[in-house]
Scaffold this motif. Structure first.
Motif, PDB file in Angstrom:
ATOM      1  N   PRO A  14       0.822  -1.217   0.000  1.00 31.86           N
ATOM      2  CA  PRO A  14       0.000   0.000   0.000  1.00 31.86           C
ATOM      3  C   PRO A  14       0.854   1.264   0.000  1.00 31.86           C
ATOM      4  O   PRO A  14       1.916   1.311   0.626  1.00 31.86           O
ATOM      5  CB  PRO A  14      -0.800  -0.098   1.305  1.00 31.86           C
ATOM      6  CG  PRO A  14      -0.719  -1.521   1.716  1.00 31.86           C
ATOM      7  CD  PRO A  14       0.582  -2.034   1.201  1.00 31.86           C
ATOM      8  N   VAL A  15       0.376   2.277  -0.717  1.00 31.56           N
ATOM      9  CA  VAL A  15       1.027   3.586  -0.734  1.00 31.56           C
ATOM     10  C   VAL A  15      -0.021   4.648  -0.453  1.00 31.56           C
ATOM     11  O   VAL A  15      -1.233   4.405  -0.551  1.00 31.56           O
ATOM     12  CB  VAL A  15       1.712   3.859  -2.095  1.00 31.56           C
ATOM     13  CG1 VAL A  15       2.878   2.918  -2.307  1.00 31.56           C
ATOM     14  CG2 VAL A  15       0.709   3.751  -3.243  1.00 31.56           C
ATOM     15  N   ALA A  16       0.448   5.842  -0.096  1.00 32.38           N
ATOM     16  CA  ALA A  16      -0.462   6.933   0.254  1.00 32.38           C
ATOM     17  C   ALA A  16      -1.433   7.230  -0.885  1.00 32.38           C
ATOM     18  O   ALA A  16      -2.601   7.595  -0.652  1.00 32.38           O
ATOM     19  CB  ALA A  16       0.340   8.182   0.613  1.00 32.38           C
ATOM     20  N   GLU A  17      -0.971   7.050  -2.121  1.00 33.25           N
ATOM     21  CA  GLU A  17      -1.790   7.384  -3.291  1.00 33.25           C
ATOM     22  C   GLU A  17      -2.960   6.432  -3.501  1.00 33.25           C
ATOM     23  O   GLU A  17      -3.808   6.673  -4.364  1.00 33.25           O
ATOM     24  CB  GLU A  17      -0.903   7.406  -4.546  1.00 33.25           C
ATOM     25  CG  GLU A  17       0.084   8.568  -4.599  1.00 33.25           C
ATOM     26  CD  GLU A  17       1.238   8.392  -3.619  1.00 33.25           C
ATOM     27  OE1 GLU A  17       1.822   9.423  -3.202  1.00 33.25           O
ATOM     28  OE2 GLU A  17       1.557   7.237  -3.262  1.00 33.25           O
ATOM     29  N   ASN A  18      -3.018   5.331  -2.711  1.00 31.02           N
ATOM     30  CA  ASN A  18      -4.205   4.471  -2.767  1.00 31.02           C
ATOM     31  C   ASN A  18      -5.430   5.166  -2.194  1.00 31.02           C
ATOM     32  O   ASN A  18      -6.557   4.685  -2.372  1.00 31.02           O
ATOM     33  CB  ASN A  18      -3.960   3.167  -1.998  1.00 31.02           C
ATOM     34  CG  ASN A  18      -2.949   2.260  -2.662  1.00 31.02           C
ATOM     35  OD1 ASN A  18      -2.056   1.726  -1.997  1.00 31.02           O
ATOM     36  ND2 ASN A  18      -3.070   2.063  -3.968  1.00 31.02           N
ATOM     37  N   PHE A  19      -5.203   6.296  -1.511  1.00 28.43           N
ATOM     38  CA  PHE A  19      -6.308   7.063  -0.931  1.00 28.43           C
ATOM     39  C   PHE A  19      -6.366   8.449  -1.575  1.00 28.43           C
ATOM     40  O   PHE A  19      -5.357   8.968  -2.041  1.00 28.43           O
ATOM     41  CB  PHE A  19      -6.130   7.192   0.582  1.00 28.43           C
ATOM     42  CG  PHE A  19      -6.111   5.873   1.297  1.00 28.43           C
ATOM     43  CD1 PHE A  19      -7.288   5.228   1.647  1.00 28.43           C
ATOM     44  CD2 PHE A  19      -4.902   5.248   1.613  1.00 28.43           C
ATOM     45  CE1 PHE A  19      -7.271   3.999   2.291  1.00 28.43           C
ATOM     46  CE2 PHE A  19      -4.869   4.021   2.259  1.00 28.43           C
ATOM     47  CZ  PHE A  19      -6.061   3.397   2.598  1.00 28.43           C
ATOM     48  N   ARG A  20      -7.564   9.036  -1.574  1.00 32.44           N
ATOM     49  CA  ARG A  20      -7.750  10.350  -2.202  1.00 32.44           C
ATOM     50  C   ARG A  20      -8.618  11.230  -1.314  1.00 32.44           C
ATOM     51  O   ARG A  20      -9.675  10.802  -0.848  1.00 32.44           O
ATOM     52  CB  ARG A  20      -8.406  10.170  -3.572  1.00 32.44           C
ATOM     53  CG  ARG A  20      -8.629  11.464  -4.341  1.00 32.44           C
ATOM     54  CD  ARG A  20      -9.226  11.204  -5.720  1.00 32.44           C
ATOM     55  NE  ARG A  20     -10.650  10.907  -5.704  1.00 32.44           N
ATOM     56  CZ  ARG A  20     -11.194   9.736  -6.049  1.00 32.44           C
ATOM     57  NH1 ARG A  20     -10.403   8.723  -6.427  1.00 32.44           N
ATOM     58  NH2 ARG A  20     -12.495   9.550  -6.022  1.00 32.44           N
ATOM     59  N   LEU A  21      -8.146  12.447  -1.060  1.00 30.25           N
ATOM     60  CA  LEU A  21      -8.928  13.436  -0.318  1.00 30.25           C
ATOM     61  C   LEU A  21      -9.794  14.199  -1.313  1.00 30.25           C
ATOM     62  O   LEU A  21      -9.318  14.654  -2.347  1.00 30.25           O
ATOM     63  CB  LEU A  21      -8.009  14.400   0.418  1.00 30.25           C
ATOM     64  CG  LEU A  21      -8.693  15.501   1.242  1.00 30.25           C
ATOM     65  CD1 LEU A  21      -9.351  14.919   2.483  1.00 30.25           C
ATOM     66  CD2 LEU A  21      -7.684  16.584   1.624  1.00 30.25           C
TER      67      LEU A  21
END
Length: 347
Positions: A18-25
Motif C-alpha cells: 500500500p502507498v499513500a496514493e491508494n487514498f484520495r482526499l
C-alpha cells in the motif's frame, strides 16, 4: 454542508504494497438536516490499523470484514463530538465512538450505533479509546486471557513480536500484569527496543534487523518460551516457535508480514515448524476479539484502571490532518511508527 472525506482511490493488489496514493482526499456534501435517531458529529480522531490492509482488496479473505469500495469513503475506528442530536441518549457536546466511523470531517450517523465515552476514564486522553482503552487494548488483554493461559507463579516467559506496535506494546505490559515473570519483545530498531525496556517494562528486546534472532532468543529466554504473542508471522514467528516449550501457547493476533501476500489467514506454517508445533502440543488458534464482546465492558474498565494507575504505559504516533491519513497508513504498514497510529482530524 460541505465536508472533506477520504476515499479509496486504487487497490494495491493482493500482493502489492500500500502507498499513500491508494487514498484520495476530496470535497463532498452532506445534508444540512438530521432525522430522528441521528446525530451530527465532528470527527476528532481516526484509527489506522494493520487489519485495514485486507479491506483494500476486493475480497478481504474474512467473513467479518467488508472491502472498501473504490471512490467510496473509507471507514474504521473513530471518535468525534456531537454537534447536533435527535437521539434520546445523546446530547450536543457528548464524545462518541464507533468501529465504522467514516473518514470525513463531519458526518451524520445513527445514534444507536455509537458508544458514549467518559473522558475521565483515560485522564482526558480521548484518543486512548481507539488504542489502549479501545479495540487494541481489548485485543491484547483478551488475547492473553483467552489464549495465553498465563498463570501467576508458574515462571512463564512471554515473547511478543511487533512489540513496539499498537497491540504488541500493550501485550507485553499486560502479560507482566497478568503474571508472566519474563517478557521479551522483538522490534525493528534500537530506538524501539530501548523504549520497550526503559519505558514499558520489558525485560529485554531484540532488534530483528541486527544479529541472529535465534541466538539472542536462546540467550534471553534460557528456559524456553511459554507464551508467544504473535503480531507478525513469517520467519520471525518460525524462529520463536522453534524455541517454544511443551504445551505452550501462541496468541495469534496478527500476521502483518503476510498481509501483502495472497495467502489464507492464518497462513500455514512451514512443514518443519508445523511438526514442532504438533510434537510439542503448542496451541495456535485464530483469535478474534469481536467474539468476546460480552467481556468488553469489564475489560475496558480494567484497562482504564491500569492507565490511571500508571501501570500501562501508552505510546501514540499522531499525524495531524485528514489529508495525511494515506501517508499515515503507508508508514504504519512499513513499521515506521511506535505505538498506536492516530490521525487527528480536529481538536
Amino acid at each position: 454542508m460541505i465536508i472533506q472525506r477520504v476515499v479509496l482511490n486504487s487497490r494495491p493488489g493482493k500482493n502489492g504494497v500500500p502507498v499513500a496514493e491508494n487514498f484520495r482526499l476530496e470535497q463532498s456534501t452532506i445534508s444540512d438536516t438530521i432525522q430522528v435517531g441521528q446525530v451530527l458529529v465532528r470527527t476528532m480522531y481516526l484509527s489506522v490499523d494493520p487489519y485495514m490492509r485486507c479491506r483494500m482488496n476486493e475480497d478481504t479473505g474474512s467473513d467479518y470484514l467488508l472491502p472498501w469500495q473504490l471512490s467510496e469513503v473509507a471507514d474504521g475506528g473513530g471518535i468525534g463530538v456531537v454537534e447536533e442530536s435527535k437521539h434520546d441518549n445523546l446530547a450536543k457536546g457528548d464524545f462518541v465512538t464507533s468501529f465504522n466511523w467514516p473518514w470525513q470531517t463531519v458526518a451524520i450517523l445513527d445514534g444507536s450505533l455509537l458508544q458514549k465515552l467518559v473522558p475521565q476514564l483515560v485522564n482526558g486522553r480521548l484518543s486512548y479509546f481507539l488504542g489502549a482503552a479501545g479495540i487494541t487494548g481489548l485485543t491484547a488483554l483478551l488475547g492473553i486471557k483467552e489464549k495465553g493461559h498465563v498463570t501467576v507463579g508458574t515462571n512463564q516467559t512471554m515473547v511478543v513480536s511487533g512489540a513496539a506496535g499498537a497491540c504488541g506494546s500493550l501485550a507485553g505490559q499486560i502479560g507482566r500484569l497478568e503474571g508472566c515473570s519474563r517478557v521479551v519483545g522483538i522490534a525493528g530498531t534500537d530506538e524501539k527496543c530501548s523504549i520497550l525496556v526503559q519505558e514499558m517494562g520489558f525485560d529485554a528486546a531484540i532488534n530483528y534487523k541486527k544479529g541472529h534472532v535465534a541466538e539472542q532468543l536462546r540467550e534471553l529466554c534460557p528456559g524456553g518460551v511459554d507464551v508467544y504473542f504473535d503480531n507478525v508471522g513469517g520467519d520471525i514467528s518460525d524462529t520463536v516457535i522453534s524455541q517454544m516449550n511443551q504445551n505452550s501457547h501462541i496468541i495469534l493476533c496478527g500476521q502483518i508480514s503476510q498481509y501483502n501476500k495472497d495467502v489464507p489467514y492464518p497462513p500455514p506454517l512451514p512443514p518443519d515448524i508445523e511438526k514442532i508445533q504438533k510434537e510439542r502440543n503448542i496451541t495456535r488458534e485464530r483469535f478474534l476479539v469481536l467474539n468476546y464482546m460480552d467481556k468488553q465492558e469489564a475489560s475496558v474498565l480494567q484497562l482504564c484502571q491500569w492507565i490511571q494507575e500508571g501501570k500501562l504505559k501508552v505510546r501514540e504516533t499522531v499525524v495531524e490532518g485528514l489529508a495525511n491519513i494515506g501517508a499515515a497508513f503507508q508508514s504504519m504498514m512499513n513499521g515506521g511508527n511506535i505505538g498506536k497510529q492516530i490521525v487527528s482530524v480536529s481538536k
